[in-house]
Enzyme design. Structure first.
Site, mmCIF file in Angstrom:
data_model
loop_
_atom_site.group_PDB
_atom_site.id
_atom_site.type_symbol
_atom_site.label_atom_id
_atom_site.label_comp_id
_atom_site.label_asym_id
_atom_site.label_seq_id
_atom_site.Cartn_x
_atom_site.Cartn_y
_atom_site.Cartn_z
ATOM 1 N N ASP A 11 29.537 37.599 -82.438
ATOM 2 C CA ASP A 11 30.069 38.950 -82.439
ATOM 3 C C ASP A 11 30.088 39.463 -83.872
ATOM 4 O O ASP A 11 30.811 38.933 -84.723
ATOM 5 C CB ASP A 11 31.483 38.952 -81.849
ATOM 6 C CG ASP A 11 31.997 40.347 -81.552
ATOM 7 O OD1 ASP A 11 31.210 41.307 -81.675
ATOM 8 O OD2 ASP A 11 33.185 40.483 -81.207
ATOM 9 N N ASP A 106 25.661 44.624 -80.984
ATOM 10 C CA ASP A 106 26.276 43.779 -82.013
ATOM 11 C C ASP A 106 26.835 42.462 -81.492
ATOM 12 O O ASP A 106 27.627 41.811 -82.171
ATOM 13 C CB ASP A 106 27.395 44.551 -82.722
ATOM 14 C CG ASP A 106 28.511 44.971 -81.792
ATOM 15 O OD1 ASP A 106 28.343 44.856 -80.558
ATOM 16 O OD2 ASP A 106 29.560 45.416 -82.285
ATOM 17 N N GLU A 107 26.415 42.035 -80.306
ATOM 18 C CA GLU A 107 26.887 40.741 -79.821
ATOM 19 C C GLU A 107 25.899 40.119 -78.838
ATOM 20 O O GLU A 107 25.141 40.812 -78.170
ATOM 21 C CB GLU A 107 28.281 40.836 -79.195
ATOM 22 C CG GLU A 107 28.389 41.767 -78.016
ATOM 23 C CD GLU A 107 29.801 41.816 -77.449
ATOM 24 O OE1 GLU A 107 30.424 40.750 -77.296
ATOM 25 O OE2 GLU A 107 30.260 42.932 -77.133
#
Length: 392
Positions: A11, A106-107
């Protein structure tokens, strides 16, 4: 004997604002807020850790963010920059395992089962991933290491920013590790479910662990059955690459209700370019253009029109978007958006859109893609954008 499954959840830390601070060192250490500007109608997309100290967080109304942090630096999102950084990060993750499931810009989940001979024990492998992201992208991330996706997701939030949390792998220790967490930490427990659980006297995950299966199923149905297993750390889902999307779309909310049709067209041109670029990056071609809009009363509406052939060309998407806009009888809009769907469906070409014509347009836009990737967002603009004329 089966190998112990090892799952990482990576993350990125305050991703949008971290990219802004990386690209503009003058922003480092300052409260950066990405989203709508003060005075506009909209919400916060991301807040740096400096801004979070003032209570600013994503999805908060920008007016409230400004009230809490009037000295914050408010920036419009630069999606091209974030997507570029995201791709580079996903490439780094693929160098550690081909089993990657990206769940947002973003993860991602990474299946690291059986990788100890290549990268060492899970903690060592996680450290190598963070180091590589830091060296190649000058960004930080947090990683959760666990025997399944559910536990890895929870763990990645434990030591933010730039932290690694390794969950116990023994069943009894997993149960004990989960027992102290609030029920809101469990996947699928939103505000309404949390309130319902509180009504039942269930506040912590430990409280949930004490409830029999039949009781939870009776009170909460299928969700209750799911919670029974999750609160014990049981999650059998595999790390899988995401399926191809059913549609690609972009939307824009006007800072004020907009009745200027030329402004609608200007926005549609920009959105069409984004949609086409994403389609090309995903190797997808849509057969239908969909126009979406919201009226001032928040009601949502859409219109659609088939394309003459499956395509990923912004000029074609925009042209058909204009045809759909001409059918909108409303005089004022709150939001407008455009997208494509029906990937892979074949149509008979009309006389204008011959293969050669489409190919010429596509080649030109791919050349623009390559320039943007090399020199960054904003290095090229259409003449129509500079003159604010929207005719093609």
């Amino acid at each position: 004997m089966d190998k112990q499954r090892v799952v990482f959840h990576i993350d990125m830390d305050a991703f949008f604002t971290s990219v802004e601070q990386r690209d503009n060192p003058g922003l480092q250490g300052k409260p950066v807020i990405v989203g709508a500007r003060p005075g506009e109608r909209g919400v916060v997309s991301a807040a740096s850790y400096e801004a979070r100290r003032f209570g600013v967080h994503s999805a908060m109304a920008v007016s409230e963010a400004y009230r809490r942090c009037p000295h914050g630096i408010f920036l419009k999102p630069r999606m091209d920059a974030y997507v570029k950084a995201s791709r580079a990060i996903m490439d780094i993750l693929r160098s550690f395992s081909p089993l990657i499931e990206q769940i947002s810009v973003d993860e991602a989940f990474l299946d690291m089962t059986g990788s100890a001979r290549l990268f060492g024990q899970p903690l060592n492998a996680a450290e190598k991933i963070l180091e590589k992201i830091r060296e190649q992208q000058s960004l930080s991330a947090s990683i959760g290491v666990a025997p399944n996706k559910f536990l890895a997701k929870i763990a990645s939030d434990y030591k933010k920013p730039n932290g690694i949390t390794v969950v116990p792998f023994a069943t009894d220790k997993i149960t004990a590790w989960l027992s102290t967490l609030p029920v809101s930490k469990i996947w699928g427990v939103g505000q309404k479910t949390k309130e319902r659980l509180y009504e039942l006297g269930i506040v912590s995950t430990g409280d949930l662990q004490k409830c029999p299966f039949d009781y939870l199923h009776k009170k909460l149905g299928k969700q209750g059955a799911s919670l029974y297993y999750l609160c014990r750390g049981v999650d059998e889902r595999n790390v899988e690459p995401p399926k191809k999307p059913k549609s690609i779309s972009r939307e824009h909310t006007f800072s004020r209700d907009c009745s200027n049709r030329e402004e609608w067209k200007t926005v549609l041109l920009s959105l069409s370019q984004d949609v086409a670029r994403q389609a090309r990056d995903s190797n997808l071609k849509g057969s239908t253009v969909v126009l979406t809009y919201r009226r001032p009363d928040f009601s949502r509406h859409s219109k659609r029109m088939p394309l003459p052939c499956p395509c990923d060309v912004s000029r074609v998407i925009y042209e058909y978007g204009l045809k759909l806009v001409s059918q909108v009888r409303d005089t004022t809009l709150r939001l407008i958006g455009i997208g494509i769907c029906d990937f892979g469906r074949d149509h008979q070409l009309n006389l204008f859109y011959q293969d050669e014509h489409i190919q010429t347009l596509q080649n030109a836009e791919k050349a623009v893609d390559n320039v943007l990737k090399k020199y960054g967002p904003g290095c090229l603009k259409r003449g129509s954008e500079n003159s604010k004329k929207n005719k093609l």
